[in-house]
Enzyme design. Structure first.
Site, PDB file in Angstrom:
ATOM      1  N   GLU A 141       0.870  -1.178   0.000  1.00  0.00           N
ATOM      2  CA  GLU A 141       0.000   0.000   0.000  1.00  0.00           C
ATOM      3  C   GLU A 141       0.907   1.228   0.000  1.00  0.00           C
ATOM      4  OE1 GLU A 141      -3.455  -0.194   2.815  1.00  0.00           O
ATOM      5  OE2 GLU A 141      -2.414  -2.012   3.472  1.00  0.00           O
ATOM      6  N   ARG A 171       5.280 -12.915   9.678  1.00  0.00           N
ATOM      7  CA  ARG A 171       5.959 -11.688   9.279  1.00  0.00           C
ATOM      8  C   ARG A 171       7.253 -11.532  10.066  1.00  0.00           C
ATOM      9  NH1 ARG A 171       2.106  -6.924  11.864  1.00  0.00           N
ATOM     10  NH2 ARG A 171       2.280  -7.574  14.047  1.00  0.00           N
ATOM     11  N   LYS A 182       3.909   1.452  10.090  1.00  0.00           N
ATOM     12  CA  LYS A 182       4.119   2.645   9.267  1.00  0.00           C
ATOM     13  C   LYS A 182       3.504   3.881   9.929  1.00  0.00           C
ATOM     14  CE  LYS A 182       2.885   0.690   5.227  1.00  0.00           C
ATOM     15  NZ  LYS A 182       2.587   0.558   3.783  1.00  0.00           N
TER      16      LYS A 182
END
Length: 666
Positions: free
Chosen positions: A35, A266, A276
């Site tokens: 994204e 992850r 983020k």
């Protein structure tokens, strides 16, 4: 172990099974779908490495697709940064694509779902919807608009698209099951009204598809064979499959393949923030200078700090592909860059905390240029010339007026070697009114064959260049700064994460270009920062020669252990113990012992190891363990000296094949 015999990870097993069950290899397609709402960070490198690594392994295309469904947070700056980072890591994408490319198709499919009674427009407030959705332990209830007519839903959805309503007035929801045990299946939102310009489509749209609707259908449109994502998306898999199976009815002729979603753990890194949103907060509040601040875990920050693509790819390979979440110690990442730069970075001399050294018996106007090895790990690196004169700078910490016998640097009355030059002897000091040493006076000897234990780096004052050195440390002082319920992650900011130093470097660095990487001998690895310009050199410290945090980190006390086990034995003692048994072990156990010795050696000093050089010849195991540990020290920047060379030379003549092999390796 060769590439052919290396065991497959669980994702590769899935792919191999699919191929065995009839999937044609030319149908394999992968994607990396970020994204564009921030810069990529070290956590993303795992997803990048997995997808592009599979593309390389199977010679299959990998798309770089931007899932750009939220114009409120997405910017072209982030798109450009992501492309730059992926390319810098050394990966090539087959197609550059955007979910916004599919907005028209997604809209038409949504209309078709409405016509099939599988989607409806809901006009409740967000609070009302949250209440009627239930909880993980309580089923939801149908909302008042769930049974609107198809005609009314079509009319409202078109008017939403045409901009007739304000944000929040209506949404489009999939009509699945409000009592479903998976809350994500309780009529999820497909579209919301957002009257904001998109970075690519401008003001064409005022309704935007939600991520869960867009992401899977984009995979389907691109005919991705295996949609790989992190574990937090595992609960979403059921919804992913529901959406794709319904649109399959609308496009099966042109889009025959249904993607398969599979999840991996992850990458979580100690002392690091991976959100983020939180990284953006650090930027916005001025804690760091920007997304590419060398303290940031962003790929651009790591690049500016001096990390190499190879070191990051090696790190990802060592981490591996797992199904369970875990936290990787940041020291592994630092080990990878040390190992990479040790092979590639030229050695130079720099002094960060200078004190003047005067060689009293060296001629006043004389200067010499000595040959210096650029990189002992690279035979092709060649030599350079370094100037020598009567007055030099050395590190202040490399001198003591009085010191114990274990201090192998300069002290009054003792001798040390100046790297690539002469042997000097400390004679006296000059101090200022506050008692601070301003000068060290020495004499030099032209007999460079003498054996002395210490070697110092230096720069000639007459020839030295001034340089700004930025010493970076970890940004957070806590291993998991965002895991405390009662504290904000900002509470753990390290106030000493940046130290700016006015240093002196050898003149060979005058033409160093932005991005060039060097080992400052005995100090660490440094690279030329973006702020550097002719006449004003700026270096960033990438990483030290050793893990300085290993000694600081408190060791957790183990429960239900005898009291004495809480007092951990020194690493050198454990190495000696492993060495005693080494030659009696079978090959597999020898490999495990070697791995343990290598790990322990990171916490061992040369002063700890040097006495073992004199181990009796019959104690081959101890000498093997010593040689393995010495190899680690040399990789981490330990300078070779006469004692080391003598130890290696003697080992090469030994009858024990294992010892000879370890000696040849270094």
């Amino acid at each position: 172990m060769s590439e052919e015999t290396k065991s497959l990870n669980f994702i590769e097993h899935i792919i191999e099974e699919d191929l065995a069950n009839g999937l044609s290899k030319d149908k394999l397609r992968f994607r990396f779908p970020p994204e564009p709402n921030g810069y990529l960070h070290i956590g993303h490198t795992k997803a990048i490495g997995i997808s592009f690594g599979l593309g390389e392994k199977y010679n299959a295309p990998v798309n770089l697709r931007f899932d750009d469904t939220n114009p409120a947070k997405e910017e072209q700056e982030y798109v450009d940064a992501i492309k730059r980072d992926v390319a810098w890591l050394g990966y090539t994408w087959a197609n550059e694509l955007y979910s916004s490319d599919y907005f028209e198709t997604l809209y038409n499919w949504a209309v078709q779902l409405i016509k099939d009674g599988k989607a409806y427009v809901d006009s409740q407030s967000s609070e009302a919807m949250a209440e009627q959705k239930g909880t993980p332990t309580q089923p939801g209830v149908d909302g008042p608009y769930r049974n609107r007519s198809i005609a009314e839903n079509l009319d409202l959805f078109e008017r939403m698209k045409n901009g007739e309503f304000d944000e929040g007035e209506h949404i489009l929801r999939a009509k699945i099951d409000m009592q479903h045990p998976n809350m994500l299946m309780r009529d999820p939102i497909m579209y919301r009204i957002l009257k904001k310009d998109h970075h690519r489509t401008g003001d064409t749209w005022c309704i935007y598809p939600m991520y869960d609707w867009t992401h899977g259908e984009s995979d389907y449109i691109e005919q991705i064979s295996h949609s790989l994502c992190s574990l937090e998306f595992k609960p979403h898999r059921e919804l992913y499959d529901w959406f794709k199976e319904h649109v399959y009815d609308y496009a099966a002729n042109t889009l025959p393949m249904l993607p398969k979603q599979r999840e991996f753990a992850r990458l979580n890194l100690s002392y690091t923030i991976m959100s983020k949103r939180k990284l953006l907060k650090l930027v916005q509040e001025g804690i760091v200078s920007g997304w590419d601040d060398p303290r940031m875990p962003t790929i651009s920050g790591l690049r500016r700090r001096g990390y190499t693509p190879n070191s990051i790819r090696q790190f990802i390979e060592k981490v591996g592909v797992a199904k369970r979440e875990n936290v990787i110690d940041v020291s592994l990442l630092e080990f990878c860059i040390r190992e990479d730069l040790n092979k590639t970075a030229p050695r130079v001399m720099a002094v960060l905390d200078p004190v003047k050294l005067v060689i009293t018996n060296y001629p006043e106007d004389k200067e010499e240029w000595f040959d210096a090895e650029n990189n002992p790990e690279d035979d092709s690196a060649g030599l350079r010339k370094v100037p020598f004169s009567k007055t030099l700078y050395i590190e202040r910490a490399d001198f003591k007026e009085e010191a114990s016998s274990k201090f192998f640097r300069l002290k009054l009355g003792s001798e040390v070697r100046l790297k690539n030059a002469y042997i000097i002897k400390g004679e006296r000091v000059v101090k200022d009114d506050q008692g601070q040493i301003t000068e060290i006076h020495c004499t030099y000897s032209t007999n460079t064959e003498k054996k002395v234990k210490g070697t110092l780096h230096w720069v000639s004052i007459k020839h030295a260049l001034k340089a700004e050195v930025r010493e970076y440390d970890r940004l957070f002082m806590d291993e998991a700064p965002d895991s405390h319920q009662d504290k904000d992650f900002m509470d753990f900011i390290n106030p000493n994460s940046l130290k700016v130093i006015n240093a002196f470097v050898e003149p060979s660095l005058a033409d160093a270009a932005i991005g060039d990487r060097f080992q400052f001998q005995r100090l660490g690895y440094f690279n030329v920062d973006n702020d550097s310009k002719p006449g004003h050199l700026v270096f960033n410290k990438t990483v030290g020669l050793r893990d300085s945090w290993a000694k600081q980190k408190p060791k957790p006390q183990q429960q239900n252990k005898p009291q004495q086990s809480q007092h951990k034995r020194p690493a050198i003692e454990v190495i000696k113990q492993l060495g005693k048994k080494y030659t009696n072990l079978p090959e597999a156990k020898q490999e495990r012992s070697k791995a343990e010795i290598i790990k322990l050696a990171e916490s061992v000093s040369y002063e700890d190891l040097q006495p073992l050089f004199n181990t009796a010849a019959k104690k081959a195991g101890t000498r093997i363990a010593t040689m393995i540990a010495l190899g680690v020290l040399l990789k981490n920047g330990q300078e070779r000296n006469a004692d080391i060379e003598a130890f290696i030379e003697k080992a090469l003549e030994d009858k024990n094949d294992i010892l000879v092999a370890e000696a040849k390796a270094i």
